[in-house]
Design an enzyme around this catalytic site. Structure first.
Site, PDB file in Angstrom:
ATOM      1  N   SER A  12       0.836  -1.200   0.000  1.00 14.16           N
ATOM      2  CA  SER A  12       0.000   0.000   0.000  1.00 14.16           C
ATOM      3  C   SER A  12       0.871   1.251   0.000  1.00 14.16           C
ATOM      4  O   SER A  12       1.979   1.250   0.549  1.00 14.16           O
ATOM      5  CB  SER A  12      -0.854  -0.031   1.270  1.00 14.16           C
ATOM      6  OG  SER A  12      -1.457   1.212   1.505  1.00 14.16           O
ATOM      7  N   TYR A  20      -2.300  -1.314  11.170  1.00 15.55           N
ATOM      8  CA  TYR A  20      -2.527  -1.837   9.816  1.00 15.55           C
ATOM      9  C   TYR A  20      -1.365  -1.453   8.902  1.00 15.55           C
ATOM     10  O   TYR A  20      -0.783  -2.304   8.220  1.00 15.55           O
ATOM     11  CB  TYR A  20      -3.852  -1.307   9.233  1.00 15.55           C
ATOM     12  CG  TYR A  20      -3.935  -1.555   7.738  1.00 15.55           C
ATOM     13  CD1 TYR A  20      -4.197  -2.826   7.247  1.00 15.55           C
ATOM     14  CD2 TYR A  20      -3.689  -0.534   6.821  1.00 15.55           C
ATOM     15  CE1 TYR A  20      -4.220  -3.073   5.879  1.00 15.55           C
ATOM     16  CE2 TYR A  20      -3.707  -0.771   5.452  1.00 15.55           C
ATOM     17  CZ  TYR A  20      -3.977  -2.044   4.986  1.00 15.55           C
ATOM     18  OH  TYR A  20      -3.991  -2.282   3.635  1.00 15.55           O
ATOM     19  N   LYS A  36       1.803  -3.760   6.814  1.00 17.13           N
ATOM     20  CA  LYS A  36       2.243  -3.743   5.409  1.00 17.13           C
ATOM     21  C   LYS A  36       3.755  -3.555   5.330  1.00 17.13           C
ATOM     22  O   LYS A  36       4.435  -4.180   4.514  1.00 17.13           O
ATOM     23  CB  LYS A  36       1.524  -2.630   4.631  1.00 17.13           C
ATOM     24  CG  LYS A  36       0.036  -2.904   4.410  1.00 17.13           C
ATOM     25  CD  LYS A  36      -0.208  -4.100   3.513  1.00 17.13           C
ATOM     26  CE  LYS A  36      -1.650  -4.547   3.511  1.00 17.13           C
ATOM     27  NZ  LYS A  36      -1.902  -5.847   2.899  1.00 17.13           N
TER      28      LYS A  36
HETATM   29  P1  NAD Z   1     -11.161  -7.125   1.266  1.00 20.66           P
HETATM   30  O1  NAD Z   1     -11.394  -7.147   2.731  1.00 20.66           O
HETATM   31  O2  NAD Z   1     -12.313  -6.855   0.375  1.00 20.66           O
HETATM   32  O3  NAD Z   1     -10.502  -8.509   0.802  1.00 20.66           O
HETATM   33  C1  NAD Z   1      -9.687  -9.266   1.645  1.00 20.66           C
HETATM   34  C2  NAD Z   1     -10.212 -10.692   1.632  1.00 20.66           C
HETATM   35  O4  NAD Z   1      -9.375 -11.505   2.449  1.00 20.66           O
HETATM   36  C3  NAD Z   1     -11.625 -10.805   2.205  1.00 20.66           C
HETATM   37  O5  NAD Z   1     -12.436 -11.537   1.322  1.00 20.66           O
HETATM   38  C4  NAD Z   1     -11.436 -11.564   3.529  1.00 20.66           C
HETATM   39  O6  NAD Z   1     -12.547 -12.393   3.819  1.00 20.66           O
HETATM   40  C5  NAD Z   1     -10.173 -12.348   3.242  1.00 20.66           C
HETATM   41  N1  NAD Z   1      -9.370 -12.695   4.423  1.00 20.66           N
HETATM   42  C6  NAD Z   1      -8.949 -11.886   5.431  1.00 20.66           C
HETATM   43  N2  NAD Z   1      -8.219 -12.583   6.303  1.00 20.66           N
HETATM   44  C7  NAD Z   1      -8.149 -13.859   5.834  1.00 20.66           C
HETATM   45  C8  NAD Z   1      -7.535 -15.045   6.293  1.00 20.66           C
HETATM   46  N3  NAD Z   1      -6.841 -15.095   7.428  1.00 20.66           N
HETATM   47  N4  NAD Z   1      -7.674 -16.169   5.563  1.00 20.66           N
HETATM   48  C9  NAD Z   1      -8.390 -16.176   4.417  1.00 20.66           C
HETATM   49  N5  NAD Z   1      -9.004 -15.088   3.943  1.00 20.66           N
HETATM   50  C10 NAD Z   1      -8.873 -13.946   4.645  1.00 20.66           C
HETATM   51  O7  NAD Z   1      -9.968  -6.096   0.994  1.00 20.66           O
HETATM   52  P2  NAD Z   1      -9.418  -5.497  -0.381  1.00 20.66           P
HETATM   53  O8  NAD Z   1      -9.735  -4.074  -0.407  1.00 20.66           O
HETATM   54  O9  NAD Z   1      -9.788  -6.374  -1.505  1.00 20.66           O
HETATM   55  O10 NAD Z   1      -7.858  -5.611  -0.092  1.00 20.66           O
HETATM   56  C11 NAD Z   1      -7.084  -6.691  -0.562  1.00 20.66           C
HETATM   57  C12 NAD Z   1      -5.653  -6.496  -0.131  1.00 20.66           C
HETATM   58  O11 NAD Z   1      -5.178  -5.258  -0.643  1.00 20.66           O
HETATM   59  C13 NAD Z   1      -5.446  -6.432   1.365  1.00 20.66           C
HETATM   60  O12 NAD Z   1      -4.220  -7.048   1.674  1.00 20.66           O
HETATM   61  C14 NAD Z   1      -5.365  -4.954   1.651  1.00 20.66           C
HETATM   62  O13 NAD Z   1      -4.644  -4.677   2.807  1.00 20.66           O
HETATM   63  C15 NAD Z   1      -4.649  -4.472   0.413  1.00 20.66           C
HETATM   64  N6  NAD Z   1      -4.863  -3.059   0.101  1.00 20.66           N
HETATM   65  C16 NAD Z   1      -6.139  -2.582  -0.002  1.00 20.66           C
HETATM   66  C17 NAD Z   1      -6.346  -1.230  -0.287  1.00 20.66           C
HETATM   67  C18 NAD Z   1      -7.735  -0.668  -0.346  1.00 20.66           C
HETATM   68  O14 NAD Z   1      -7.884   0.553  -0.221  1.00 20.66           O
HETATM   69  N7  NAD Z   1      -8.771  -1.466  -0.574  1.00 20.66           N
HETATM   70  C19 NAD Z   1      -5.245  -0.383  -0.484  1.00 20.66           C
HETATM   71  C20 NAD Z   1      -3.961  -0.920  -0.384  1.00 20.66           C
HETATM   72  C21 NAD Z   1      -3.775  -2.263  -0.093  1.00 20.66           C
HETATM   73  C1  WQD Z   2      -9.462   9.336   1.331  1.00 24.06           C
HETATM   74  C2  WQD Z   2      -9.643  10.817   1.595  1.00 24.06           C
HETATM   75  C3  WQD Z   2     -10.061  11.377   3.907  1.00 24.06           C
HETATM   76  C4  WQD Z   2     -13.943   9.444   4.286  1.00 24.06           C
HETATM   77  C5  WQD Z   2      -6.914   4.402   3.492  1.00 24.06           C
HETATM   78  C6  WQD Z   2      -5.830   3.684   4.236  1.00 24.06           C
HETATM   79  C7  WQD Z   2      -4.752   3.267   3.307  1.00 24.06           C
HETATM   80  C8  WQD Z   2      -5.294   2.507   2.099  1.00 24.06           C
HETATM   81  C9  WQD Z   2      -6.486   3.171   1.493  1.00 24.06           C
HETATM   82  C10 WQD Z   2      -5.020   0.165   2.442  1.00 24.06           C
HETATM   83  C11 WQD Z   2      -8.942  11.291   2.867  1.00 24.06           C
HETATM   84  C12 WQD Z   2     -11.243  11.727   3.014  1.00 24.06           C
HETATM   85  C13 WQD Z   2     -12.734   9.916   3.779  1.00 24.06           C
HETATM   86  C14 WQD Z   2     -14.942  10.393   4.601  1.00 24.06           C
HETATM   87  C15 WQD Z   2     -13.509  12.154   3.876  1.00 24.06           C
HETATM   88  N1  WQD Z   2      -5.740   1.209   2.446  1.00 24.06           N
HETATM   89  N2  WQD Z   2     -12.531  11.241   3.577  1.00 24.06           N
HETATM   90  N3  WQD Z   2     -14.700  11.708   4.361  1.00 24.06           N
HETATM   91  O1  WQD Z   2      -7.157   7.500   4.107  1.00 24.06           O
HETATM   92  O2  WQD Z   2      -6.305   7.688   1.736  1.00 24.06           O
HETATM   93  O3  WQD Z   2      -6.339   5.525   2.849  1.00 24.06           O
HETATM   94  O4  WQD Z   2      -7.426   3.526   2.491  1.00 24.06           O
HETATM   95  O5  WQD Z   2      -3.857   0.012   2.396  1.00 24.06           O
HETATM   96  O6  WQD Z   2      -3.873   2.500   4.034  1.00 24.06           O
HETATM   97  O7  WQD Z   2      -5.307   4.534   5.229  1.00 24.06           O
HETATM   98  O8  WQD Z   2      -8.480   6.522   2.166  1.00 24.06           O
HETATM   99  O9  WQD Z   2     -10.826   6.542   1.497  1.00 24.06           O
HETATM  100  O10 WQD Z   2     -10.259   6.648   3.956  1.00 24.06           O
HETATM  101  O11 WQD Z   2      -9.789   8.617   2.528  1.00 24.06           O
HETATM  102  O12 WQD Z   2     -13.334  13.370   3.670  1.00 24.06           O
HETATM  103  O13 WQD Z   2     -16.031  10.041   5.086  1.00 24.06           O
HETATM  104  O14 WQD Z   2     -11.035  11.065   1.797  1.00 24.06           O
HETATM  105  O15 WQD Z   2      -9.857  12.377   4.849  1.00 24.06           O
HETATM  106  O16 WQD Z   2      -8.438  12.558   2.633  1.00 24.06           O
HETATM  107  P1  WQD Z   2      -7.037   6.928   2.781  1.00 24.06           P
HETATM  108  P2  WQD Z   2      -9.918   7.017   2.571  1.00 24.06           P
END
Ligand code: NAD
Ligand code: WQD
Length: 344
Positions: free
Chosen positions: A127, A152, A156
């Protein structure tokens, strides 16, 4: 048919889109998910979109023996995409051990099982949170890793180190760490998308839930940042574009272009958009007026971050292509579809 790929967390938001793109590219997919943040009917919807039903194993990645059985049951898995993790930043502050256990032990189990089952490589979901507030923008992969703002975020960073140390130790593994920026949107069929658990913490699900009337008002956290309109800036990346980056990463691992090293790529558009610009974009793209107000800053928020995606563009040959208008429309269509299905 190309080789078999294991996708942990494959019924989740990014995982489900990636499974479809892998299938579209000819890969055979095995999903492992414990359904802690997704539901089994996602498998049906993946089949509706791609025309192919992926193998699905409801197994917890924390369960080493259970995971071992998955590899035995599905011989010939050549690479893994490891999405499975807990991802709610706020919850991780309240339940740090849950996050450390789930996100660290799951990865360790997968890495230990890989050589045993002759799995050649892993793509790991990292991330942009690892950069914190970068000193220079757009941020490149060489930017220093900043102290994590949450457990969290820390998982990562540690995950990345675990992968690096494992490969450096001589394990016969290639690894690609993809640092996602802010994934948004849904599949154009509206059959796959993000299913937030409870009150959404992220911007887009809160926004679409407000637009449809589940939430009364969207709070914009701060308009006094050092940005042109005072609201925070992010790099919003379409989830299908993001999914396609994984397929290219898997191709690269299987073509042996890396030779048991670790590579890191930013997966973003290269364009920063402010929260207020995004709201305006949503209103213009969908014709729906949004009820929002400016409130105070949210603790721990990064002021501005967007990617320099040159490395992914040039080395992987991947580029974000979806427009923000189409992406926001897809998020809205997904929200409308959820209502139609009586889910939210
Ligand atoms: P998500 O929660 O929709 O998907 C994660 C999936 O993993 C879920 O289906 C959950 O049931 C499963 N899971 C969790 N723990 C598990 C375990 N111990 N065993 C088996 N399954 C398990 O999340 P997402 O948004 O699709 O994110 C996927 C990956 O990308 C994650 O590693 C997350 O940290 C990373 N990521 C997400 C974002 C974001 O903003 N969505 C940003 C950066 C990184
Ligand atoms: C985006 C912008 C908020 C909600 C998070 C995690 C990051 C990554 C992605 C996994 C920010 C603003 C939000 C609301 C708002 N995940 N906001 N009103 O904070 O960039 O990142 O998700 O790795 O690790 O920290 O994403 O969607 O929460 O916020 O104004 O109700 O929207 O302040 O500026 P963020 P977000």
């Amino acid at each position: 048919m190309k080789p078999k790929i294991l996708v942990t967390g494959g019924t989740g938001y990014i995982g489900s889109h990636t499974v479809v793109e892998l299938q579209n590219s000819g890969y055979e997919v095995v999903i492992v998910d414990n359904l802690s943040n997704s539901s089994a009917d996602v498998v049906d919807n993946i089949e509706k979109v791609s025309g192919i039903r992926p193998a699905f194993e409801m197994v917890d990645c924390l369960d080493f023996n259970g995971m071992n059985v998955v590899f035995d049951k599905h011989p010939g898995i050549k690479a893994i995409i490891h999405f499975a993790a807990s991802k709610a930043v706020g919850e991780s502050v309240e339940k740090p051990l849950l996050y450390y256990r789930n996100n660290l032990v799951s990865l360790i189990n997968v890495l230990e099982l890989m050589p045993i089952h002759k799995v050649e490589g892993i793509v790991f979901s990292s991330s942009c949170t690892v950069y914190g507030q970068p000193d220079e923008l757009p941020v490149t992969e060489n930017a220093p890793i900043k102290k994590a703002e949450s457990p969290y975020g820390n998982t990562k960073q540690i995950n990345e180190e675990i992968v690096r140390d494992t490969v450096a130790s001589g394990a016969p593994i290639s690894a690609i760490l993809l640092r996602y920026f802010n994934p948004i949107g849904a599949h154009p069929t509206a059959l796959l998308g993000e299913l937030p658990n409870g009150v959404p913490q992220n911007l887009i699900p809160y926004l679409t839930q407000t637009a449809i009337g589940i939430r009364e008002q969207l709070s914009v956290f701060g308009d006094d940042y050092d940005t042109p309109d005072g609201s925070c800036i992010r790099d919003f990346i379409n989830v299908v574009d993001l999914a396609k980056a994984h397929v290219i990463a898997i191709d690269r691992i299987l073509e042996n272009k890396q030779n048991e090293t670790v590579e890191v790529f930013n997966i973003g558009t290269g364009t920063g958009l402010s929260v207020l610009e995004l709201i305006k974009g949503f209103e213009e793209a969908t014709g729906v007026k949004l009820n929002y107000k400016i409130v105070g800053r949210r603790a721990g928020d990064i002021e501005k971050v967007w990617a320099n995606p040159d490395l992914a563009n040039n080395v992987l040959g991947w580029k974000a292509v979806e427009t923000i208008e189409d992406t926001l429309r897809s998020a809205w269509n997904w929200q409308l579809k959820l209502r139609e299905r009586g889910i939210q």
